[in-house]
Design a protein around this motif. Sequence first.
Motif, PDB file in Angstrom:
ATOM      1  N   VAL A 273      45.003 -49.883  17.748  1.00 41.71           N
ATOM      2  CA  VAL A 273      43.889 -49.055  18.207  1.00 41.71           C
ATOM      3  C   VAL A 273      43.200 -48.357  17.034  1.00 41.71           C
ATOM      4  CG1 VAL A 273      43.291 -47.007  19.559  1.00 41.71           C
ATOM      5  CG2 VAL A 273      44.807 -48.739  20.519  1.00 41.71           C
ATOM      6  N   LEU A 274      43.959 -47.886  16.075  1.00 42.31           N
ATOM      7  CA  LEU A 274      43.388 -47.103  14.984  1.00 42.31           C
ATOM      8  C   LEU A 274      42.937 -47.949  13.792  1.00 42.31           C
ATOM      9  CD1 LEU A 274      45.792 -44.026  14.864  1.00 42.31           C
ATOM     10  CD2 LEU A 274      43.595 -44.252  16.028  1.00 42.31           C
ATOM     11  N   SER A 310      35.391 -49.996  18.869  1.00 38.44           N
ATOM     12  CA  SER A 310      36.402 -50.859  18.244  1.00 38.44           C
ATOM     13  C   SER A 310      37.829 -50.464  18.624  1.00 38.44           C
ATOM     14  CB  SER A 310      36.244 -50.807  16.721  1.00 38.44           C
ATOM     15  OG  SER A 310      36.536 -49.503  16.238  1.00 38.44           O
ATOM     16  N   ALA A 311      38.012 -49.216  19.047  1.00 35.75           N
ATOM     17  CA  ALA A 311      39.337 -48.776  19.491  1.00 35.75           C
ATOM     18  C   ALA A 311      39.547 -49.037  20.969  1.00 35.75           C
ATOM     19  CB  ALA A 311      39.527 -47.295  19.174  1.00 35.75           C
ATOM     20  N   ALA A 316      41.625 -51.984  26.026  1.00 38.47           N
ATOM     21  CA  ALA A 316      41.306 -52.526  27.351  1.00 38.47           C
ATOM     22  C   ALA A 316      41.758 -53.971  27.476  1.00 38.47           C
ATOM     23  CB  ALA A 316      39.801 -52.397  27.614  1.00 38.47           C
ATOM     24  N   LEU A 317      41.627 -54.742  26.399  1.00 45.06           N
ATOM     25  CA  LEU A 317      42.068 -56.135  26.428  1.00 45.06           C
ATOM     26  C   LEU A 317      43.580 -56.240  26.604  1.00 45.06           C
ATOM     27  CD1 LEU A 317      41.339 -59.125  26.118  1.00 45.06           C
ATOM     28  CD2 LEU A 317      41.600 -58.840  23.637  1.00 45.06           C
ATOM     29  N   PHE A 318      44.348 -55.383  25.922  1.00 48.22           N
ATOM     30  CA  PHE A 318      45.812 -55.393  26.060  1.00 48.22           C
ATOM     31  C   PHE A 318      46.233 -54.997  27.470  1.00 48.22           C
ATOM     32  CE2 PHE A 318      47.018 -54.738  21.318  1.00 48.22           C
ATOM     33  CZ  PHE A 318      46.398 -55.952  21.021  1.00 48.22           C
ATOM     34  N   ARG A 319      45.529 -54.019  28.020  1.00 48.96           N
ATOM     35  CA  ARG A 319      45.847 -53.594  29.385  1.00 48.96           C
ATOM     36  C   ARG A 319      45.584 -54.714  30.374  1.00 48.96           C
ATOM     37  NH1 ARG A 319      48.580 -49.097  30.984  1.00 48.96           N
ATOM     38  NH2 ARG A 319      47.165 -48.889  32.762  1.00 48.96           N
TER      39      ARG A 319
END
Length: 324
Positions: A273-274, A310-311, A316-319
Motif C-alpha cells: 500500500v505504501l 496508487s494506495a 481494493a484489488l487485494f480485497r
Amino acid sequence: MLSIYVARPSGLQRTDLRAGEALPPDTLWIDLKDPTSEEERQVESALGIDIPTRDEMREIEASNRFYEENGALYATATIVTKLDTDLPESTQVTFILCGPMLITNRYADPLPFRRFIAYSANHPALCTSAAITLGGLLEAIVNRIADVLEKVGSEVDSLSSEIFSRSYAPRTAPLDFRRVLERIGQCGELVSKARESLVSLARLLGFVQQSANSQVPHDATARYREISRDVNAMSDHASFLGDKVQFVLDATLGMVSIDQNNILKIFSVVTVVLLPPSVITGFFGMNFEHMPWLHERWGLLAAAATMVASAVIPYALFRRRGWL
C-alpha cells in the motif's frame, strides 16, 4: 535411616532399632532410606544377604536388577518422584524378599511409601506376609502413577480447549504460546517418567510371578497378577496420552506459524500500500528544472490524489481477490 516394621493386630507398626541391637523376631519389613554404610552392614550381618549399592541399583541390565541369591529375591524398579513439582525425577528402589521379611533400599522418599505406611498402620490385612506387604507397596506406587496420568489427561484437555477455542476468547487476552509450550513440556515429561516407571514395574512383577521361590505364596501371586493387569492397562493409557501430547504440541506449533504468517501478511500489505505513494513522492521530490504541474495551482492536489489512488487501487484489488 533404618526403619523396622513389625506386624501387630492393629496393623503395621514401626519399631526403633539401636546400633548393635538384634532385629525383633517378628520383623516384617526393613526399610533402608538413604542408609549409611553402618546401617547396611548391620542388616547384611543380621540376615546374611548383600544389599546392592546405589551404583548397582542404577544398572539397567535385567541380570543386575532381577536375580535370586542365597534364597532371597532381588528386584529393582524405577519409580518416579517429585510429581508435584516442575522437575519430576526417577529413582531406583530395590525390593528384597528374604524369608519372612521384606527389605527395601531407596535413596528417595516417594509419596506412595508414606501413604502405604500410614494406611497399613490401621489395616492388618496388608501385614500377613512379606510378599503381601510387597504387593501393597507396588499397588500404592501404581495408584500414584494413575493419579499422575489422570492429572496429565486433564491438563492436556485444558490445553486443547485453549488452543482450538481461541476464536471465542476476547482479544484483550491473547494466548501466551510460551507458557503453553512450557505446560506441554511438563505434561510430556510426566508421561515419559510414568511410562518408564510402568515398564520397570511390569518387569518386576513378571520376574516375581515367574520365580519358583517358595517365599511367594499363591494369594500374593494372584494379587501380583491383578497389579500386572493394571500396569498393562495404564501403559496403554500412557501411550495414548503421549500421542495426545504430541498432537497438542504439533497443533500449538501450527498456531504459532499461522500467527507469524498473519503478522508477515500485515507487513506485506502495508508495504504494497505504501510503496506506490513513496515512489510518486520521490518522483515529485526530484530537483529538476522542468517538472510537470510544478507551477500549477492544482499541482499539489493532483500529486496527492495520485498517491492516494496508487494506495487505494492495490488495496481494493487485494480485497476483491480475497487475499485480505
